[in-house]
Design an enzyme around this catalytic site. Sequence first.
Site, mmCIF file in Angstrom:
data_model
loop_
_atom_site.group_PDB
_atom_site.id
_atom_site.type_symbol
_atom_site.label_atom_id
_atom_site.label_comp_id
_atom_site.label_asym_id
_atom_site.label_seq_id
_atom_site.Cartn_x
_atom_site.Cartn_y
_atom_site.Cartn_z
ATOM 1 N N TYR A 220 0.835 -1.205 0.000
ATOM 2 C CA TYR A 220 0.000 0.000 0.000
ATOM 3 C C TYR A 220 0.866 1.250 0.000
ATOM 4 O O TYR A 220 0.725 2.121 0.857
ATOM 5 C CB TYR A 220 -0.963 -0.010 1.194
ATOM 6 C CG TYR A 220 -2.037 -1.060 1.074
ATOM 7 C CD1 TYR A 220 -3.114 -0.882 0.202
ATOM 8 C CD2 TYR A 220 -1.971 -2.239 1.804
ATOM 9 C CE1 TYR A 220 -4.095 -1.852 0.071
ATOM 10 C CE2 TYR A 220 -2.954 -3.218 1.677
ATOM 11 C CZ TYR A 220 -4.003 -3.017 0.813
ATOM 12 O OH TYR A 220 -4.977 -3.980 0.679
ATOM 13 N N GLU A 469 -9.284 -11.970 -4.895
ATOM 14 C CA GLU A 469 -9.111 -11.567 -3.500
ATOM 15 C C GLU A 469 -10.125 -10.490 -3.119
ATOM 16 O O GLU A 469 -10.270 -9.484 -3.807
ATOM 17 C CB GLU A 469 -7.700 -11.031 -3.253
ATOM 18 C CG GLU A 469 -7.421 -10.731 -1.791
ATOM 19 C CD GLU A 469 -5.971 -10.378 -1.517
ATOM 20 O OE1 GLU A 469 -5.536 -10.510 -0.358
ATOM 21 O OE2 GLU A 469 -5.262 -9.983 -2.466
#
Length: 491
Positions: A220, A469
Site C-alpha cells: 500500500y 481476493e
Amino acid sequence: MVIVLMYVSSGNAKSHDYGDALSKSLLFFEGQRSGKLPSTQRMTWRKDSALRDGSDKGVDLSGGYYDAGDNVKFNFPMAFTITMMAWGVMEQGKSMGTELPHALEAVRWATDYFLKCTAAAPTIIYAQVGDPFGDHNCWQRPEDMDTPRTVYAVTPDKPGSEVAAETAAALAAASLAFRDFGDEAYGKVLLERAVKVFEFADKYRGTYNDSIGEGACPFYCDYSGYQDELLWGAAWLYKATNEVYYWNYVKENIITFKAQIEGANFEFGWDSKHAGISVLVSNVSFMMQWVLNNSTEASTTPFLSYADSFMCSLMPESPTKTFQFTPGGLLMKEGNCDLQQVTSISFLVLAYNNYLKNSTHVIRCNDKIINQTQLVNFTKNQVDYILGSNPLNISYMVGYGDKFPRRIHHRGSSIPSLDQHPDHIACKEGTPYFQSTASNPNELTGAVVRGPEIDDSFADARANSSKSEPATYITSPLVGLLAYFSEVSAH
C-alpha cells in the site's frame, strides 16, 4: 489448475434483492475482524486472533480489520474503508432499516482501534500491525498466525501525512454517522481525536513511504502524494465542525490539489482522493449558493466544475468520457477492471446525485446535459453487474445468488476453521489448502472480489489473487449503494 468461467451472454437483466445483499455486505466485516470477538459475532467460524498486537511496544493495538485475504492490519486502506462506510451511513442510514445497527457496529470496530492507535498523538501514531512479508510468506489462519506482528508508527521525525490525514477523515466522518444516529457522546470523542490527528498530519508533513516504507510498500505505497489526503481530511473536518478554519484550509491549499487533479485524470480509491474531494466539497458549494443566493463564494473554488468533469468522464452518453466499459457494461479504465474502483466511483456518482436534488445546478459535458436519472442508472448498472447481471450471470459477492466465487484468495476462508480442525496449522502447513481446487470450506459471506477481466471472463482460482481476493475497501462503498437501491426497490 485454474478454472475459468467462459464468456457467455447474460440475456435479460435480472432483478436483485438489494436488502439481502446489504445484509451480507455487513456480515463480511465480521469475517475480517481482528482481536477479541464479541458474543454477538454472527460469522461463527471466525475466532479470536492477534490479541497481543502492540504488546511489544507496551500498548494495546488489538482490534481493527484485516484488509483483504491476508492477516495484516494496514491502517491506510482501513481508514479509507471506514471513511466510505461512514459516508454511506450518513447518506443512506435511514434506508438501512434493521441493518443500521450492524453498519454502525462495523464502523465502530475500526474507530475503537483507531482511538488506540492515536491515543498518544501528537507524539506517535501507530499506522500498521503485522510484517507483510512474513505474513505473505505463509498461508495461515489468523487464529494461528505466528508471523511477526511488527508495529509500524509515524512520528514528528518520521511523518506519515497520508495515513494520519486519512485516519482523521475516518474519525470525522464516523463522528457524523454516530451523531446522526443516536450516539452523540461517542461522536464527540471521535471528532476531538480527529482534530488532533489532522493537526499532526498537517504539522509534520511527509509520506509514510519514507517512514515505514518497508511495511507499506509494495502493498500500500502512497503513489499520489499526501496532499490529497490533507485536503480530504480538512474537508471532512469542515463538514463535521463547520469551522471556517477548515474551509479556509481547503481554499488556501487548493493550489497543490489543482496541479494534481488537472494533471491526473480523476482518481478515487484508497490512494487517491481527488474525485472524492470534489464531490464532497461540491455540497458545500451548493449550500453556499443557496444561502448567499449567488455563486460568488462557490466560484472561488473549482471543485464544483471538477465534480462535473468527473461525471462527464464516466457517463456513457458524455462526449468527454475517458473511462471505458467491458462488453458486459462494467466500468474500467486504461485496460483494467477492479471492483474497488467501481464501487468507490459508483458511490461518488450517487452522492453527487443526492447533492444535486436540492440544487438548480446542471451538469454540462460540452453540448450534452447529464441528468440525475442518468447518474442513478449508471450507478444501478454497476451495482447490478456486481450482483450478477453480467455475461457470466455470476455474482461477485460471495454468498449472494446461486453462482458466486467459491475459491477466493483468503486464508481464513480457505483453511478449515478451528471448529473443524482445532490443531494449530503452521506457516507452510496451509499451503495444500492454497493449492487445492476444492471450494473454500468457510463461506466469507458478503465478500466482494476484485472482479472479472476486461472481456468479462473470470478465473475462480485462489492463486488468481488480482481477481479473486476480496478487500474491505471494495465492499464498504457498496454498503451505502445497496441501502439506497434497497429502499428504492421497496417502493
